[in-house]
Design a protein around this motif. Structure first.
Motif, PDB file in Angstrom:
ATOM      1  N   ASP A 248       0.085   2.811  16.488  1.00  0.00           N
ATOM      2  CA  ASP A 248       1.332   2.087  16.745  1.00  0.00           C
ATOM      3  C   ASP A 248       2.460   2.528  15.818  1.00  0.00           C
ATOM      4  O   ASP A 248       3.538   1.917  15.816  1.00  0.00           O
ATOM      5  N   GLY A 249       2.181   3.549  15.005  1.00  0.00           N
ATOM      6  CA  GLY A 249       3.213   4.054  14.110  1.00  0.00           C
ATOM      7  C   GLY A 249       3.297   3.340  12.776  1.00  0.00           C
ATOM      8  O   GLY A 249       4.265   3.533  12.036  1.00  0.00           O
ATOM      9  N   ASN A 250       2.308   2.509  12.469  1.00  0.00           N
ATOM     10  CA  ASN A 250       2.329   1.762  11.213  1.00  0.00           C
ATOM     11  C   ASN A 250       1.600   2.540  10.114  1.00  0.00           C
ATOM     12  O   ASN A 250       0.492   3.032  10.338  1.00  0.00           O
TER      13      ASN A 250
ATOM     14  N   GLY B 257       0.795  -1.224   0.000  1.00  0.00           N
ATOM     15  CA  GLY B 257       0.000   0.000   0.000  1.00  0.00           C
ATOM     16  C   GLY B 257       0.823   1.266   0.000  1.00  0.00           C
ATOM     17  O   GLY B 257       0.319   2.327   0.393  1.00  0.00           O
ATOM     18  N   GLU B 258       2.067   1.167  -0.460  1.00  0.00           N
ATOM     19  CA  GLU B 258       2.977   2.313  -0.367  1.00  0.00           C
ATOM     20  C   GLU B 258       2.805   3.320  -1.510  1.00  0.00           C
ATOM     21  O   GLU B 258       3.360   4.424  -1.464  1.00  0.00           O
TER      22      GLU B 258
ATOM     23  N   GLU C  97      -2.214  11.791   1.036  1.00  0.00           N
ATOM     24  CA  GLU C  97      -1.321  11.741   2.193  1.00  0.00           C
ATOM     25  C   GLU C  97      -1.617  10.456   2.967  1.00  0.00           C
ATOM     26  O   GLU C  97      -2.781  10.141   3.257  1.00  0.00           O
ATOM     27  N   ARG C  98      -0.553   9.733   3.314  1.00  0.00           N
ATOM     28  CA  ARG C  98      -0.739   8.479   4.032  1.00  0.00           C
ATOM     29  C   ARG C  98      -0.745   8.731   5.533  1.00  0.00           C
ATOM     30  O   ARG C  98       0.056   9.527   6.052  1.00  0.00           O
ATOM     31  N   VAL C  99      -1.674   8.087   6.223  1.00  0.00           N
ATOM     32  CA  VAL C  99      -1.769   8.257   7.667  1.00  0.00           C
ATOM     33  C   VAL C  99      -1.063   7.101   8.374  1.00  0.00           C
ATOM     34  O   VAL C  99      -0.793   6.052   7.788  1.00  0.00           O
TER      35      VAL C  99
END
Length: 568
Positions: free
Chosen positions: A167-169, A144-145, A161-163
């Motif tokens: 947990d920082g993932n 999903g990058e 913009e990716r959220v």
């Protein structure tokens, strides 16, 4: 004080002259360097005396101001830097007391990322009802990058913009057609539709006379969010070509008809009809005019007039095609020369490239290498630019329909092109990698009086400098121009007074006169004629001079001059 028609008179929007207020830069009522609601109230008499029919206030809602207020965090309140709801009510009442109407901004394509619903969407996670209020999608690629499609943002960079989860993932992406801090609403979600219904009624119930709809052509997105076409440089296109999945989607008609029905609920109220004006850069003219077809919005800005080069042929092509397209749907044209998003008129018309040509069909002809949003590197002749701006004002105010005036146009203010980089705030500056300076140059606070900053912009006691530094505009302040009957200010006052009392002006039609390739010449009944000269000096046509944009030497109309004549 200028006498205005009764507020219950309608349809007032067909020929209204509306003055745009950018609240941060109009008048500062508490001395903190930022314009505010009390400042606007203190200067209402200037607008009443100018002779406009209404004011339009750019966003005054709570906002982080990532995009000058067009990133709204709460649609039902006033940003504390600008004032309070009680002060807004006071302004609405004071405006109406002077016989003026008040229009405010509606920003329906996107909210601020600090809006409570977007914060809830981030917290709720993928697949939640909260996320469905916005446009979240999984990315492409193995993990999903890759963004969900190839769309670019209008302020630069990708439109996605990716959220990151708690947990920082990295997880889903959200769509923002403008800045990262402006996530797009999902207009296929019934909650979003109902929310904006309520926002409209909230402000209509407080006495607001209408809304200017920000980027009115962008709320709907094509099903499946397909890629856009590539442009001539091989980049995903930002153009509003017919069929673009980003712009002018069919869902807009149902939204517009829904809003029109809400406005019509107030038609019999004490204040009379409530209205909408659409901000949509759409060509050709019939495509734009569809927004003001019966049962849809009331008016829409004619931005071709703002984009058009300073030549007789292109100006006539724009006017002819706009009038024909609006007549086809029974609507009036709405003319605009400048606003808070564009280089100021006096500077634009003083540059070697003044805009783009328009052909006989009303289509814009691209100028290689020209970008209307990035003209600071072009030299400016302000003597020429201001002469043309005066002529353009008489042209605009003589055309059939309504007109908008951006604050400072009545003073002939120029673009501030040398703002220090350290003060630039427009998101375009950052998103372009510091290559395009953005729109701050047309948003500098306007001068009222005195011979040094803040030129009367801030009331005493002054505790802070203006939010953007002001150049030496002492010669262009309201106070200075009040004392000079040949000034821009007096030209606008006389033009608006003549327009108000002349039965030929405002709504209606025009007839073209043939006066040569470099002359724009039209008549309006009864007995009015407007002549604009783009070439060498010419003899004046027969008639009594009502108003001229500059001195008429030896009875001739000079280059870049306009004149109004009484011909009956």
């Amino acid at each position: 004080m200028t006498t205005h028609r009764a507020l219950t008179e309608g349809p007032w929007w067909r020929d209204a002259v509306v003055y745009q207020i950018y609240p941060r830069s109009f008048a500062d009522g508490n001395g903190d360097g930022t314009g505010d609601v009390t400042g606007i109230i203190s200067r209402l008499d200037h607008l009443a005396d100018l002779g406009v029919d209404a004011i339009w206030i750019s966003p005054w809602y709570p906002s982080p101001l990532a995009d000058g207020g067009y990133d709204v965090a709460d649609y039902r309140d006033i940003d504390p830097r600008f004032g309070t709801l009680d002060q807004a009510d006071e302004l609405i009442a004071a405006t109406h007391e002077r016989g003026l109407r008040i229009i405010i901004d509606l920003v329906p394509n996107h909210s601020s990322d600090e809006h409570v619903w977007f914060q809830q969407a981030l917290a709720a996670g993928p697949g939640s009802p909260e996320r469905d209020r916005y446009i979240f999608r999984d990315g492409r690629g193995d993990s999903g990058e890759i963004p969900p499609n190839n769309w670019r943002a209008m302020f630069g960079g990708p439109a996605w913009e990716r959220v990151v989860d708690a947990d920082g993932n990295p997880e889903q992406w959200y769509l923002h057609m403008f800045d990262i801090k402006q996530p797009d609403w999902n207009w296929e979600n019934p909650e979003v539709v109902a929310e904006f219904d309520d926002v409209l009624r909230f402000w209509f119930d407080r006495g607001v006379d209408g809304f200017r709809v920000d980027v009115a052509d962008s709320m709907g997105k094509a099903t499946g969010l397909p890629d856009v076409d590539l442009d001539a440089e091989g980049l995903p296109s930002l153009a509003k070509y017919p069929g673009s999945p980003m712009w002018d989607q069919p869902i807009l008609e149902s939204i517009q008809r829904r809003w029109r029905a809400i406005a019509d609920e107030y038609a019999e109220s004490e204040l009379g009809p409530r209205v909408f004006v659409s901000e949509a850069y759409l060509s050709p003219a019939p495509r734009l005019a569809s927004y003001v077809a019966p049962g849809r919005l009331h008016t829409t800005f004619n931005f071709d007039a703002l984009l058009c080069e300073w030549t007789a042929a292109s100006q006539r092509n724009v006017i002819t095609n706009a009038l024909a397209a609006h007549e086809e749907v029974g609507a009036a044209c709405t003319w605009v020369l400048g606003n808070h998003d564009n280089v100021r008129v006096a500077s634009r018309f003083g540059k070697p490239v003044t805009g783009v040509p328009f052909d006989a069909e009303g289509a814009a002809v691209p100028v290689p290498g020209f970008n209307k949003d990035d003209t600071g590197h072009l030299p400016t002749d302000l003597v020429v630019g201001r002469r043309r701006a005066r002529a353009a004002a008489l042209l605009e105010l003589a055309l059939p329909g309504g007109a908008y005036i951006y604050q400072g146009e009545e003073l002939g203010l120029d673009e501030v092109e040398d703002l220090p980089e350290s003060v630039l705030q427009d998101p375009t500056w950052e998103r372009s990698g510091h290559t395009i300076r953005g729109r701050d140059g047309c948003r500098v606070p306007i001068p009222w009086s005195g011979d040094r900053p803040p030129f009367g912009f801030s009331s005493e006691p002054v505790t802070a400098e203006p939010w953007l530094p002001m150049p030496d505009w002492s010669a262009h302040s309201v106070e200075t121009q009040e004392a000079d009957d040949s000034s821009f200010l007096w030209l606008y006052r006389r033009a608006l007074a003549a327009r108000r009392h002349d039965p030929a002006l405002g709504d209606g039609t025009l007839t073209w006169n043939d006066s040569g390739a470099d002359v724009l010449d039209f008549s309006r009944e009864p007995g009015f004629r407007c002549v604009v000269n783009f070439g060498d000096p010419i003899d004046l046509p027969e008639g009594e001079v009502i108003l001229a944009s500059g001195p008429l030497a030896d009875g001739r109309l000079g280059s870049d001059q306009a004149v109004w004549l009484r011909t009956d």
